[in-house]
Design an enzyme around this catalytic site. Sequence first.
Site, PDB file in Angstrom:
ATOM      1  N   LYS A 139       2.852  11.087  -3.563  1.00 41.80           N
ATOM      2  CA  LYS A 139       1.847  10.377  -4.364  1.00 41.80           C
ATOM      3  C   LYS A 139       0.940  11.343  -5.130  1.00 41.80           C
ATOM      4  CE  LYS A 139      -1.703   6.796  -3.656  1.00 41.80           C
ATOM      5  NZ  LYS A 139      -2.209   5.882  -2.623  1.00 41.80           N
ATOM      6  N   ASP A 196     -12.846   5.612   2.371  1.00 47.46           N
ATOM      7  CA  ASP A 196     -11.418   5.680   2.713  1.00 47.46           C
ATOM      8  C   ASP A 196     -11.040   7.108   3.077  1.00 47.46           C
ATOM      9  OD1 ASP A 196      -8.650   5.771   2.800  1.00 47.46           O
ATOM     10  OD2 ASP A 196      -8.342   4.611   0.969  1.00 47.46           O
ATOM     11  N   GLU A 238      -7.231   0.398  -4.632  1.00 45.76           N
ATOM     12  CA  GLU A 238      -7.255   0.328  -3.168  1.00 45.76           C
ATOM     13  C   GLU A 238      -8.590  -0.205  -2.624  1.00 45.76           C
ATOM     14  OE1 GLU A 238      -5.978   4.292  -2.160  1.00 45.76           O
ATOM     15  OE2 GLU A 238      -3.971   3.878  -2.941  1.00 45.76           O
ATOM     16  N   ASP A 293       0.876  -1.168   0.000  1.00 44.46           N
ATOM     17  CA  ASP A 293       0.000   0.000   0.000  1.00 44.46           C
ATOM     18  C   ASP A 293       0.914   1.218   0.000  1.00 44.46           C
ATOM     19  OD1 ASP A 293      -1.655   2.130   0.537  1.00 44.46           O
ATOM     20  OD2 ASP A 293      -2.287   1.444   2.523  1.00 44.46           O
TER      21      ASP A 293
HETATM   22  P1  ADP Z   1      -3.052   7.659   3.697  1.00 43.13           P
HETATM   23  O1  ADP Z   1      -4.026   6.717   3.091  1.00 43.13           O
HETATM   24  O2  ADP Z   1      -3.284   9.089   3.269  1.00 43.13           O
HETATM   25  O3  ADP Z   1      -1.649   7.230   3.535  1.00 43.13           O
HETATM   26  P2  ADP Z   1      -3.672   6.659   6.353  1.00 43.13           P
HETATM   27  O4  ADP Z   1      -4.770   5.792   5.950  1.00 43.13           O
HETATM   28  O5  ADP Z   1      -2.437   6.024   6.880  1.00 43.13           O
HETATM   29  O6  ADP Z   1      -3.311   7.742   5.260  1.00 43.13           O
HETATM   30  O7  ADP Z   1      -4.234   7.641   7.467  1.00 43.13           O
HETATM   31  C1  ADP Z   1      -3.443   8.598   8.063  1.00 43.13           C
HETATM   32  C2  ADP Z   1      -4.339   9.488   8.887  1.00 43.13           C
HETATM   33  O8  ADP Z   1      -4.936   8.721   9.932  1.00 43.13           O
HETATM   34  C3  ADP Z   1      -3.562  10.604   9.553  1.00 43.13           C
HETATM   35  O9  ADP Z   1      -4.259  11.823   9.424  1.00 43.13           O
HETATM   36  C4  ADP Z   1      -3.526  10.149  10.991  1.00 43.13           C
HETATM   37  O10 ADP Z   1      -3.440  11.257  11.862  1.00 43.13           O
HETATM   38  C5  ADP Z   1      -4.860   9.442  11.136  1.00 43.13           C
HETATM   39  N1  ADP Z   1      -4.906   8.537  12.279  1.00 43.13           N
HETATM   40  C6  ADP Z   1      -4.033   7.571  12.608  1.00 43.13           C
HETATM   41  N2  ADP Z   1      -4.400   6.960  13.746  1.00 43.13           N
HETATM   42  C7  ADP Z   1      -5.543   7.554  14.149  1.00 43.13           C
HETATM   43  C8  ADP Z   1      -6.422   7.385  15.268  1.00 43.13           C
HETATM   44  N3  ADP Z   1      -6.171   6.460  16.205  1.00 43.13           N
HETATM   45  N4  ADP Z   1      -7.490   8.167  15.350  1.00 43.13           N
HETATM   46  C9  ADP Z   1      -7.755   9.098  14.421  1.00 43.13           C
HETATM   47  N5  ADP Z   1      -6.970   9.325  13.344  1.00 43.13           N
HETATM   48  C10 ADP Z   1      -5.879   8.564  13.219  1.00 43.13           C
HETATM   49 MG    MG Z   2      -4.573   4.980   2.429  1.00 42.63          MG
END
Ligand code: ADP
Ligand code: MG
Length: 625
Positions: free
Chosen positions: A86, A210, A186, A23
């Site tokens: 990205k 998502d 995804e 991912d």
């Molecule tokens: P991306 O798909 O953009 O790479 P992710 O799916 O990894 O991102 O999500 C990252 C986001 O999730 C960030 O904004 C992070 O702060 C938030 N995040 C991570 N853990 C938590 C949590 N426990 N509660 C709320 N938000 C969270």
């Molecule tokens: Mg993601």
Amino acid sequence: MARIKINIKEGTIKRSDKVLGIDLGTTNSLIAFVNPANGQAECLGQDDDKIVPSVVYIDALQQFQIGHAAKNKLITEPDKTVYSVKRLLGRSFTDVSEHAGSFGYHLVPDMGKSMVNIEINGKVYNPIELSAQILKALKLKAENALGETISKAVITVPAYFNDSQRQATRDAGKLAGLEVLRIVNEPTAASLAYGIGLDKSDNKTIAVYDLGGGTFDITILQIQNGVFEVLSTNGDTYTGGDDFDRAIVQHWCSVHGIDINQLEQDKIAYQNIRLLAEKAKITLSDHPHFEASIQFWDRSFDFQLEVSTFQKLIQPIVEKTLKCCRLALKDAELEHEQIDEIVMVGGSTRTPFVVESVKRLFRKDHVNNSLNPDEVVALGAAIEADILAGNRKDILLLDVTPLSLGIETMGGLMDTIIPRNSKVPVNAGRQYTTSKDGQHSLRISVYQGEREMVADNRKLGEFTLNDIPAMPAGLPKIDIKFMLDADGILSIDATELRSGVKQSIQIKPQYGLTDEEVEQMLLMAMTNAEQDMNRRQLAETVTEAEQTIYQCKKLLYSNQTLLSEEEKETTLQAIDELEKLCQGNDREAINHSLERLNHITRPFAERLMDEAIGKALTGKKLDAL
Ligand code: ADP
Ligand code: MG
């Protein structure tokens, strides 16, 4: 009707090869694989270490740091730290210029159509090589965890990624030393992680919500017989959990009388508060209250946040995502009750308020959120990888063609019928005609590749459509159909529609391409794009000139008596000049001479055309040359 079958399938995958699921996220990236011991997908790494922030730091010696180490540099050296790369993959500066200011690093403002570049320490990097650095780090991490070298992967991309963004992702994989077996959407991966679609009898409509760090995507998928089809996508590429953080920062600023503009000027202080806001948000996902103090500007600030206040702050942001969901439903022409499953993806769906809001919108008691929301995409990619590795033979998943398929047309040009990255199975067709009067056979040469001239592409085979009844040039309607099945077998039908007469064929099949060859061809297509363009234009001009010469000669010889000697003389001279120029490659000169010939012949050509049409109408046959 004529038919040939050509095998264009890529090399087969051996059973023992481990294939990673990756991912490659905007904010975070993860790797997963299916553990052969229990057949379960799992992310590689220990707890906190599973997530690799998609951040690249480049130091003065042009050394790269990836992940957590690089994320820390966001505070201290924001201009040398690339995040959200990205967003730039496969995009031009023009595509992203609207948001250029939101990147902490320097985008090179090239107004052209080529991919946007990033300048760090006076050196220019492109998003493919930076993404490749992240992929390399992931590959290395996997190799360390598994104790073996890994060379194959499945990489996920958002469902709305266009061809160039998908290709850029593939190229980044290649640069990182990975053979990318497939680019998977995804939302498809996330559904697979929940086992949705793994059972062939599954026939479901799914909404995948998502909410990541900086992006929001809603995808409505339909699964039928193991095939995932995207019914609609919607979203906002600039809405995500980072906006929650920003809302918290703004809230704290107003509570403590901090001038937000002044704070934004001080990049280090701003980043510190932003990271603290993120911590608050994460804490509030399973605690009702957050509190912490922080020092900057020679002062100490005590920041607090209650979950109820937090919900009020993010309500407008969540509402934005719900609006996208409604639009996606509308585009898919579905009502909320027609959605069978909802899959929650992305770190931000850990915020309980988000889950509640989504449940309310779709009027569901249950959503799929039992798996780790930031792992689901990687887990699903690993399942897809496992399928491709040949470990789950029963499942059929949609593949894409690696290179365009087409036929040769006049002037040696490639006419693409099935474009690269089309989902298979796929059928496509086009009509062609003859270029000469009375032409009774047509050779159909089939090519694979991205270059403009067939000579630069790979010939897959050719066959001849015979027994076309004699007709003036341009009159026969030859229908050519390409049918590419799920196994990568191309069948071609050629039918002359006007006569409908059964045609005979000759076949000369050739064989498939290795991955190296595919790679080489794509590379050549990229590096030769401009030159190819010129050659295509030249070939088109020469073809046009040759057609005109043919028509002029035909008129000249079949209507001798209607022209004066002088008219004949000047026409022949002009033809002669044009024929000579067609041997060379001065397109402008050819065009010029072509114009001259047209100019000379236009008046009497019109006369003769009328005459010819008159003849045709009275039932007389036009003679071929
Ligand atoms: P991306 O798909 O953009 O790479 P992710 O799916 O990894 O991102 O999500 C990252 C986001 O999730 C960030 O904004 C992070 O702060 C938030 N995040 C991570 N853990 C938590 C949590 N426990 N509660 C709320 N938000 C969270
Ligand atoms: Mg993601």
